[in-house]
Structure formats: structure tokens, C-alpha cells
Scaffold this active site. Sequence first.
Site, PDB file in Angstrom:
ATOM      1  CG  ASP B  12     -32.941  -3.855  47.721  1.00  0.00           C
ATOM      2  OD1 ASP B  12     -33.429  -4.943  48.079  1.00  0.00           O
ATOM      3  OD2 ASP B  12     -33.411  -3.180  46.783  1.00  0.00           O
ATOM      4  CB  SER B  13     -31.709  -6.965  44.553  1.00  0.00           C
ATOM      5  OG  SER B  13     -33.004  -6.402  44.597  1.00  0.00           O
ATOM      6  CE1 TYR B  44     -29.148  -9.659  44.058  1.00  0.00           C
ATOM      7  CE2 TYR B  44     -29.418  -9.754  46.438  1.00  0.00           C
ATOM      8  CZ  TYR B  44     -28.641  -9.458  45.339  1.00  0.00           C
ATOM      9  OH  TYR B  44     -27.374  -8.964  45.518  1.00  0.00           O
ATOM     10  N   GLY B  45     -35.500 -11.550  43.300  1.00  0.00           N
ATOM     11  CA  GLY B  45     -36.781 -12.165  43.658  1.00  0.00           C
ATOM     12  C   GLY B  45     -37.111 -13.475  42.960  1.00  0.00           C
ATOM     13  CB  CYS B  75     -32.793  -7.261  49.956  1.00  0.00           C
ATOM     14  SG  CYS B  75     -33.283  -8.437  48.661  1.00  0.00           S
ATOM     15  CB  THR B  77     -35.331 -11.938  47.842  1.00  0.00           C
ATOM     16  OG1 THR B  77     -36.469 -11.297  47.278  1.00  0.00           O
ATOM     17  CG2 THR B  77     -35.190 -13.312  47.246  1.00  0.00           C
ATOM     18  CD  GLU B 155     -34.783  -1.636  40.959  1.00  0.00           C
ATOM     19  OE1 GLU B 155     -33.852  -1.131  40.310  1.00  0.00           O
ATOM     20  OE2 GLU B 155     -34.740  -1.777  42.193  1.00  0.00           O
ATOM     21  CB  CYS B 187     -41.024  -6.512  48.105  1.00  0.00           C
ATOM     22  SG  CYS B 187     -39.820  -5.981  46.857  1.00  0.00           S
ATOM     23  CB  THR B 188     -37.161  -2.855  50.294  1.00  0.00           C
ATOM     24  OG1 THR B 188     -36.458  -3.465  49.215  1.00  0.00           O
ATOM     25  CG2 THR B 188     -36.788  -3.533  51.593  1.00  0.00           C
ATOM     26  CG  HIS B 189     -38.491  -2.666  44.778  1.00  0.00           C
ATOM     27  ND1 HIS B 189     -37.677  -3.659  45.239  1.00  0.00           N
ATOM     28  CD2 HIS B 189     -37.800  -2.032  43.801  1.00  0.00           C
ATOM     29  CE1 HIS B 189     -36.543  -3.642  44.551  1.00  0.00           C
ATOM     30  NE2 HIS B 189     -36.587  -2.668  43.684  1.00  0.00           N
TER      31      HIS B 189
END
Lengths: 268, 268
Positions: B12-13, B44-45, B75, B77, B155, B187-189
Site C-alpha cells: 500500500d502507499s 498515492y490518492g 491500495c 488507487t 495516517e 480506500c484501505t484506510h
Amino acid sequence: MCEIESAIGMFDSGIGGLTVMQRVMERLPNEQLIYFGDTARFPYGDKSPEVVRCYTRENAKFLIQQGIKALVIACNTSSAFSFKRLQEEMSIPLVDVIGPGAALAATKTRTGHIAVIGTEGTISSGAYQHALAAICPGKIRVTAIACPLFAPLVEEGFSDHAATHLIAEEYLGFLRSTDVDTLLLGCTHYPMLYSAIKKVIADHVALVDSATACAEALAQTLHCHAISRTTAAIHPHRYFVSYNPSKFCTHASAFLSIPPQEVSLVAS
Amino acid sequence: MCEIESAIGMFDSGIGGLTVMQRVMERLPNEQLIYFGDTARFPYGDKSPEVVRCYTRENAKFLIQQGIKALVIACNTSSAFSFKRLQEEMSIPLVDVIGPGAALAATKTRTGHIAVIGTEGTISSGAYQHALAAICPGKIRVTAIACPLFAPLVEEGFSDHAATHLIAEEYLGFLRSTDVDTLLLGCTHYPMLYSAIKKVIADHVALVDSATACAEALAQTLHCHAISRTTAAIHPHRYFVSYNPSKFCTHASAFLSIPPQEVSLVAS
């Protein structure tokens, strides 16, 4: 092309550097400016020093190809990691935001306690801390605070949103119980957060904006090198970005008194 | 090395992909996993498709060098811009988050109106919109919403902060006056924002997490290729990042039931 007719180049990771551009336009109204916003790779603030140096060199190269007579690093993170190295490599005058910003803050403080806020990269580089220590050795205490969400909030148009006020309180509220009397805005985005920051710090604290100091340093540099324009430039200012010119155009009007009419896309 | 003993790679980013890793650990407890977080180049978004494709290819190459038997693009994106191209280039099975997430959301909706939220890159790519249209042609309406501040908030550890609730209201509050009954977290977040999102949408709206769907798709893929492990892996999971391993370690404990003991730094 005669050198005196060349433009001044400036770049930032995104739109934040437009705060510097606005100050330069006010201080040096005769000059033509060329702005590059590296929006494809924004933000620089949490990237490694090596990555930021690589981007900085690429941006400088692009602007030099446009035939500029001086370059402004209108990005604190780039300035923190790259100014000295780039200065050694370049044949035209280079101005950054950190040295001039630190010098201005040092003239403002009475308690000798300055807070510096910036991206994670700028703060962890220690660039402002070293610059302040060099100006007044042993006389200034520095509280350095990384505010990694501030630049994204500005880029997304949340500068005066209630959420931004809460985040400002989270980052800066503790300063009210210190003797800090000067707060140095160590990121070109932060002048856009002026009112949000003012709400959470004590009334007597002076906010120092590196953009104003940078514009003054640029004026002095052009004068010393005898490359200032004394009559208005023939060509209009030019704007380049590496991604999403329409978004840049939309947000730029919040930064500039005369918004860009045209923004060109270049490969990053 | 026997193929069945090889690990599964995922990237992932930043730290967001750890939501996928947690689901994969639960679904496939015998497998050894190798995670790479490209923290030097997060996020990356809001990057251009070309830049994201370049990063994705580099990340895949790095993980393949570690000797993996399957790769997960954890990820959204990267999945949106690179899945099909990368699939053509790779000799090991590849699983992404978008196809499985879209398929799961399509089974949940009753009104046929699904909202998808993601980064600017994921949403503007149209990847979820196309995936949903391909699953149920003409039967599903999609409202796609870019939420560019959500990933940075996660993050930076602001997942459950009052500021995040206000930003969630700004992005998603209008959904309450629609017939959307399924919200796909693209989005994985975003699973980390579960409670903030729940507060601003109607009670009956189902939240669909691509991470769970991705873990199930990976289990099926390993089974089809007869490369699943039936006994516990000998080696522990491994973690790599391109910047700031200590910050990754600190935040990872919020994502994983068993936090990483060691995180290695690699050049991005």
C-alpha cells in the site's frame, strides 16, 4: 534574450507557494514570474530527504529551461533539504524561504522563545532551528512543531473550516501555557490558516510569514546582481503544474489578487 | 524454495493496507505475509495515473524479489490505475481490492443505489463505477465521492477525532437525503474511520469494506492455484517501509491484532 528581461522562476509542491508569489508580485511589480506547482507529487512534507532533493532538482531544471534569471524555492521542505546543495550547483541566484523567515522572526521576539511550525520534513530537518541558532547563537530557544495535516487542509479548501480550527487547537493549543511570543509559519501554505491559528494562540504572539521575508530577500538579491527590472515586464506571469490544472486554477484565486488565466500541464 | 512455502506479498502507499493484512491474517492464518508500505511516497490518492503506475510496478518488483507466491494490491488507487496492466505482466496470481469490493457491495444493496468513497485518484479513475456496472449492467446507480482528507487523517492518528467527524459530515452528510443503502469503503484506510462515518450516515446504510472481500478473493485464488498452506508458516510476517519505520510501528498497532516486532527500511 537580455538577462534583465528574463523572468523569475519559483516552485512549490502544490499551491502553497502562491503565498510567496503574491508577496513577490507586491514587492516586485515589474517582474515577470513563472510558477511551477508539482501537484502530481504533492505533498513533499512527509517524503524522505532523498526523494525531496530529487524532485527539487527536477523542478529547478524545468524552470531553468524556461530561461529564468533567478530561482525562488517557494517550498519550505525543499528549502530545508536542498537549498545549500542546489546553490552550489546553480549559476543563477537562488533564494529560499527559511533563511529570510528565520531572520525576520529573530527581530520580532522579546522573550527569545520562538515557535516554528512546518511539515514533518521541514521540522525534522532542523533547518529553521539551525538558521535561528546561527543568527543569534545561544540567545533563542526554539519550539518546533510538525503540523502534517495543515498543508492538505489548505490544498483541499478547508482553510477556515471548523475542523481545521480543532486540528489547530490539537497542534498548537499548548503554546498558550508557554512564553513563546513569536510563531514562525514554516510552510508556504500556512498564511492561508492565519485566522485558524490566531484563534488558538495568545493575542500577543506575533505571526511571522516566511513569504514576506522571502520576497524582500529576492528584491535585495536582484538588486545586488543588477538584474532588477525598472519597467513593467512585457510578458504576463506563467503557471505550470504537473497534475490537475483545473483544480489549481480553482484554488489559486484564494491565494492571488489576480488569479491565473491559463495553467499549463507538464509531465512530472 | 517450494512454492507452497513462499509468502504472500502485499503493498500500500502507507499503513492503510494493514486493514487488508489484518483480514488476510484472520482468513488465512497459516500463510506468511510480507507487507510493503511506500511511506516515502504516500499518498498515492492525488497523484497522476502515470506516477501511480510507476510506483505500483516498482513495489511489485520489490516484493517479487522477496520470493512471493501471490501478490495483493492492498491500495485502491494502485488497483484502480494498475491492476489490469500488472496482471498481464505477472507470472504469479494477483488480487486487488476493487473487483472483490464491488462484488460484495452489489450483493448488499436493495435500493440499487450504492455510494463509493475513495481518494481523488480512485474516484476519478471510475474503476469502482465500471466494476459495479459490469457486475449488474443497468441495475445499479453509483454515487462516487472523493474524500481526499480521509487517508491523511488516518495516517496522522486522527481517526476518531472531532475534526474528522466534521470532515466526514462535510463529505458524506448529503447522503442522508438520498436512497443510498450501501456505502463502499473504497480506500484501505477507511475501515479505521468506521465510527466517524457511521455517525453521519443513516442507520440502515450498510458499510462494505473491500478488505474483507479482498481476503476472501485471495483465499479462493490460492485454492484455485493449489498454493494454499495447510500448516502454519515457519517464518513470521515481515514488514518493509520506504520511510520512517518507527512512525509505521507506532500507528500499526491500531490496525493489527498482533503489531509488527520489526520493520525494515528500504530505498523507494
